[in-house]
Design an enzyme around this catalytic site. Sequence first.
Site, short mmCIF file in Angstrom:
data_model
loop_
_atom_site.label_atom_id
_atom_site.label_comp_id
_atom_site.label_asym_id
_atom_site.label_seq_id
_atom_site.Cartn_x
_atom_site.Cartn_y
_atom_site.Cartn_z
N ASN A 182 0.86 -1.18 0.00
CA ASN A 182 0.00 0.00 0.00
C ASN A 182 0.90 1.23 0.00
OD1 ASN A 182 -2.29 1.60 0.11
ND2 ASN A 182 -2.74 1.16 2.27
N HIS B 297 1.30 5.42 1.23
CA HIS B 297 0.85 6.43 2.19
C HIS B 297 1.44 7.77 1.78
CE1 HIS B 297 -0.38 8.39 5.81
NE2 HIS B 297 0.86 8.63 6.18
N ALA C 77 -0.84 -5.32 10.37
CA ALA C 77 -2.08 -5.11 11.11
C ALA C 77 -2.23 -3.67 11.61
CB ALA C 77 -2.16 -6.08 12.29
#
Length: 202
Positions: free
Chosen positions: A108, A110, A143
Amino acid sequence: MPARLVVLVSGSGTNLQAILDAAADPAYGAQVVAVGADRDDIEGLARAERAGVPTFVAKVSDYTSREHWDRALADKVAAFEPDLVVLAGFMKLVGESFLGAFGGRTVNTHPALSPSFPGMHGPRDALDYGVKVTGATLFVVDAGVDTGAIVAQTVVPVEDDDTVESLHERIKVGERSMLVESVGRMAREGFAVEGRRVRLGG
C-alpha cells in the site's frame, strides 16, 4: 511468466491506470489479473473493465460483520491466485483473515514519509507541522495503520505557498511513479521481508 497482480481500489483508480499502462509492456514483468473494490460504480472499476480486466466488489455493508467481509474479500482475491496484492487508493483496513492469506505480499502507499504522519491526513499533518520535505511511502501491509515494512520512499519538497491540496497533488505524482517502479521491480526481481527491512531482488 509475469507476476499476477490483484489491485484493490476505492475511487478514481489513477494509480491503477498507471499500473495497467506499465503492464502493457511485457518487459514490466507483471500483469493485472483482477481489480476489486469496496463500492460499486467507481471509475477504478470502469478503468479495469475498459482494459478487459475482471472485476469484483465486496461492500462491507453486504456482510454481517467486518470479520465476515474480511474473509469474503480474502476469498475473492484468492480466486485470482495473485503473487502480489496492491492496495491502490483502497480506503478500508484489511484484517486478520486477509493478512493470514496475503500478509507479506500486500503493498500500500501512504502520502507521507513513514513513520511520520500516519493515518488519513498525511499531507495536512505535514503542512501543519511545518516540515520542509514530505513525500510518499510504499510499504508491506501489516495489522497497523501505515506501519508496515518500507519498500520505497519518494521525497517531495514543501513550498512556502503550498495548500493541502497543492501539496497532495505533487505527492500523488511522486507516489504514482514510485508505486509503478517498485511493483515492477518486486515482480521482476522478487523481494524478501526481513523484520523491518524489505530487500528487492530477494
